[in-house]
Design an enzyme around this catalytic site. Structure first.
Site, PDB file in Angstrom:
ATOM      1  N   THR A 125       0.843  -1.201   0.000  1.00 21.13           N
ATOM      2  CA  THR A 125       0.000   0.000   0.000  1.00 21.13           C
ATOM      3  C   THR A 125       0.874   1.245   0.000  1.00 21.13           C
ATOM      4  OG1 THR A 125      -1.551   1.393   1.234  1.00 21.13           O
ATOM      5  CG2 THR A 125      -0.286  -0.148   2.547  1.00 21.13           C
ATOM      6  N   ASP A 127      -0.083   3.748   1.435  1.00 19.61           N
ATOM      7  CA  ASP A 127      -0.392   4.400   2.719  1.00 19.61           C
ATOM      8  C   ASP A 127       0.591   4.027   3.836  1.00 19.61           C
ATOM      9  OD1 ASP A 127      -2.630   5.222   1.312  1.00 19.61           O
ATOM     10  OD2 ASP A 127      -3.929   3.692   2.178  1.00 19.61           O
TER      11      ASP A 127
END
Ligand code: F6P
Length: 345
Positions: A125, A127
């Site tokens: 990810t 993130d």
């Protein structure tokens, strides 16, 4: 062994590098890698392709995923579990390497525990919010893209004496915002993990002007709340929709913040929202290397029969953890924000 490889959830720079590394490692040891198309849908619907030297050649530097991705969850789709089990009876795989985020890791754990298919997870990810691993691949690329954007915004900010707001992704964490904010020299950073009110940001901008700095760069994470001294706070959403995991579609905090700051400071304030640009295109060298290490390690775990695990980076070491330990989200170490604050206002 016949080992399925799938990518699930949102795309992320470095997915192809993981596929290539896992496939090449398996082939070197005489095993057959199989690309499952569009995540777990490929497993349920027997939509797959045998990978060979040719099909994984020339993909190291490519963004996206050559085998496609989706949010298909066999435990939620009608007949999903039955379909997977029936495929396993007719054309069994010996193991599956699942590359995905936090939700994919939860599904993957259940695939081994409840459906009896040996699995290894690889965390991905932009993130960087997967627990039990220091960094996910894709994050470095997103940070680089956001940092480049800050550098470019500086030009206009300086030339026009403007406040420039950059909105970045990150869902419920501020990893991208803080890393890019420090690297790009932001004058304020807003993240979900720590509240900063509109009044505090306006005061920081005013202090800069008093010191003779006529422009400011503010980085805001999409999941940060618009908060006011009086106590009101609001999560700004791109729409009322939630995604398949129940997450709100985030986006728009930058524009909302710009209106509030312009009113309070009187300085012209503009917004740039990077959106999916942060997830697209070529992975950085750091991400290619990390993804390659993740992929090779996943194949090694499968070959050693050490399944039910997620590959993890701990310090400089590639290691692994039980999938059952991977839960929740990893928020940013606030010491990074403390460091960034040295340069605010
Ligand atoms: O998890 C990666 C991410 O890009 C988040 O930063 C963002 O909130 C979300 O995915 C966007 O998802 P989608 O592409 O489904 O809109």
């Amino acid at each position: 062994m016949r080992v399925g490889i799938l990518t699930a959830g949102g795309d992320c720079p470095g997915l192809n590098a993981v596929i290539r590394a896992a496939a090449r490692r398996l082939m070197t040891h005489g095993h057959q890698p199989i690309g499952l198309r569009r995540g777990y849908r490929g497993l349920a619907e027997h939509d797959w392709v045998e990978l060979d030297q040719r099909s994984v050649s020339g993909i190291l530097h490519l963004g996206g995923t050559i085998i496609g991705t989706s949010n298909y969850n066999p435990f939620r789709e009608e007949q999903g579990v039955e379909k997977v089990l029936s495929q396993q009876t007719q054309d069994p795989l010996d193991a599956v390497i699942a590359i995905g985020g936090e939700h994919t890791m939860m599904i993957t754990r259940r695939v081994q525990e409840e459906l009896g298919i040996p699995v290894v997870g690889v965390p991905k990810t932009i993130d960087n919010d997967v627990t039990h691993t220091d960094y996910t691949f894709g994050f470095d690329t997103a940070v680089q893209i956001a940092t480049d954007a800050i550098d470019r915004l500086h030009t206009t900010a300086q030339s026009h004496d403007r406040v420039m707001i950059l909105e970045v992704m990150g869902r419920n964490t501020g990893w991208i915002a803080v890393y890019a904010g420090i690297a790009g020299g932001a004058d304020a950073i807003l993240i979900p993990e720590l509240e900063l009110t509109v009044e505090e940001i306006a005061a920081a901008i005013a202090r800069r002007h008093e010191r003779g700095k006529d422009f400011s760069i503010i980085v805001v994470a999409e999941g940060a709340q618009l908060a006011f001294e009086a106590g009101d706070r609001q999560l700004v959403r791109a729409s009322e929709e939630v995604d398949q995991y129940g997450y709100p579609r985030l986006g728009g905090i930058g524009a909302a913040l710009a209106i509030e700051l312009e009113q309070r400071t009187g300085y012209e304030t503009r917004v740039t929202s990077l959106g999916h640009v942060q997830r697209g295109g070529t992975p950085t060298a750091t991400d290619r290397l990390l993804a390659t290490r993740y992929g090779a390690h996943a194949a090694d775990l499968v070959m050693a029969g050490e399944t039910g695990r997620m590959v993890a980076l701990k310090g400089a070491e590639m290691t692994s953890v039980e999938l059952s330990e991977v839960e929740g989200i990893k928020t940013i170490d606030l010491r990074y924000l403390e460091l960034a604050k040295t340069f605010f206002g």
